[in-house]
Enzyme design. Sequence first.
Site, short mmCIF file in Angstrom:
data_model
loop_
_atom_site.label_atom_id
_atom_site.label_comp_id
_atom_site.label_asym_id
_atom_site.label_seq_id
_atom_site.Cartn_x
_atom_site.Cartn_y
_atom_site.Cartn_z
N HIS A 143 -25.94 103.20 27.62
CA HIS A 143 -25.28 102.39 26.60
C HIS A 143 -23.80 102.24 26.97
O HIS A 143 -23.01 103.18 26.85
CB HIS A 143 -25.45 103.09 25.25
N ASP A 158 -24.25 107.76 26.63
CA ASP A 158 -23.15 107.01 26.02
C ASP A 158 -21.96 106.95 26.98
O ASP A 158 -21.34 107.97 27.27
CB ASP A 158 -22.71 107.67 24.71
N MET A 172 -18.27 105.61 27.50
CA MET A 172 -17.12 105.14 26.72
C MET A 172 -15.87 105.11 27.59
O MET A 172 -15.68 106.00 28.44
CB MET A 172 -16.89 106.05 25.52
N HIS A 224 -30.55 109.05 26.29
CA HIS A 224 -29.51 108.08 25.93
C HIS A 224 -28.17 108.56 26.47
O HIS A 224 -27.74 109.67 26.18
CB HIS A 224 -29.44 107.93 24.41
N ASP A 256 -28.97 103.35 16.59
CA ASP A 256 -28.13 104.42 17.12
C ASP A 256 -27.05 104.76 16.11
O ASP A 256 -26.22 103.92 15.76
CB ASP A 256 -27.49 103.95 18.44
N SER A 299 -29.26 111.54 22.52
CA SER A 299 -27.97 111.23 23.14
C SER A 299 -27.35 112.49 23.71
O SER A 299 -27.01 113.42 22.97
CB SER A 299 -27.02 110.61 22.12
N MET A 354 -20.38 101.31 26.24
CA MET A 354 -19.40 101.02 25.20
C MET A 354 -18.05 100.85 25.89
O MET A 354 -17.13 101.65 25.74
CB MET A 354 -19.38 102.14 24.17
N MET A 407 -26.18 99.32 15.93
CA MET A 407 -25.37 100.51 15.66
C MET A 407 -25.35 100.78 14.16
O MET A 407 -25.01 99.90 13.36
CB MET A 407 -23.94 100.31 16.15
#
Length: 220
Positions: free
Chosen positions: A64, A33, A35, A31, A173, A6, A66, A135
């Site tokens: 990913h 992330d 957000m 990866h 993750d 990540s 989120m 998660m």
Amino acid sequence: MKISPSILSADFTRLGAELKALEDAGADYIHVDVMDGRFVPNITIGPFIVEAIKRATRLPLDVHLMIEEPERYIADFADAGSDIITVHVEAARHLHKAVQMIKESGKKAGVTLNPATPVSTLEEVMGDVDLALVMSVNPGFSGQGFIQASLKKISAVRAMINATGRSIELEVDGGIKTSNIKAAAAAGADVFVSGSGVFSTPDYKKTISAMKEEAMTAKA
């Protein structure tokens, strides 16, 4: 066994060099992330940075989301170069539609479960997804400890995947390190996201090799 470091834990002042180091170290995915400060209490990056990352690495981008209402942004992240786009069960108002949007964009589709979300919420989309993500921490921040109860959930999702007869990757993750990756692999995971577990170590190649070796021993 695949390792998906990540980049949230990377040194962003030298991101190109970090991506090259991960390639050389044997990482399988990057990866990313994403957000939004609404679904999780943190704000990270958007499509513009994903596009820059895509230009800087040959590795597939495991993006990913989120974020609330991910359907609004799937096309943007697909156009930016994502290879896998994963949405949260809890954030997508119309989960099946979101999965179909990802597939129609030519990308692999993933769905994610937070620690308190029942495995049963995946049942209606398992015929369409390419990846299921469990998660093992509460999403939002890197460096959290692995939630041991996640192992039971990983096993349950693995059983659900096996029942479909389809080739679906099972990713975990949160808090993954060399010391606990074997347990996650034994429970059924085959893709492992690790942020600080990789980036806090002085030798990425040694760490990633050790993680793969530990995970493979669980499958032997």
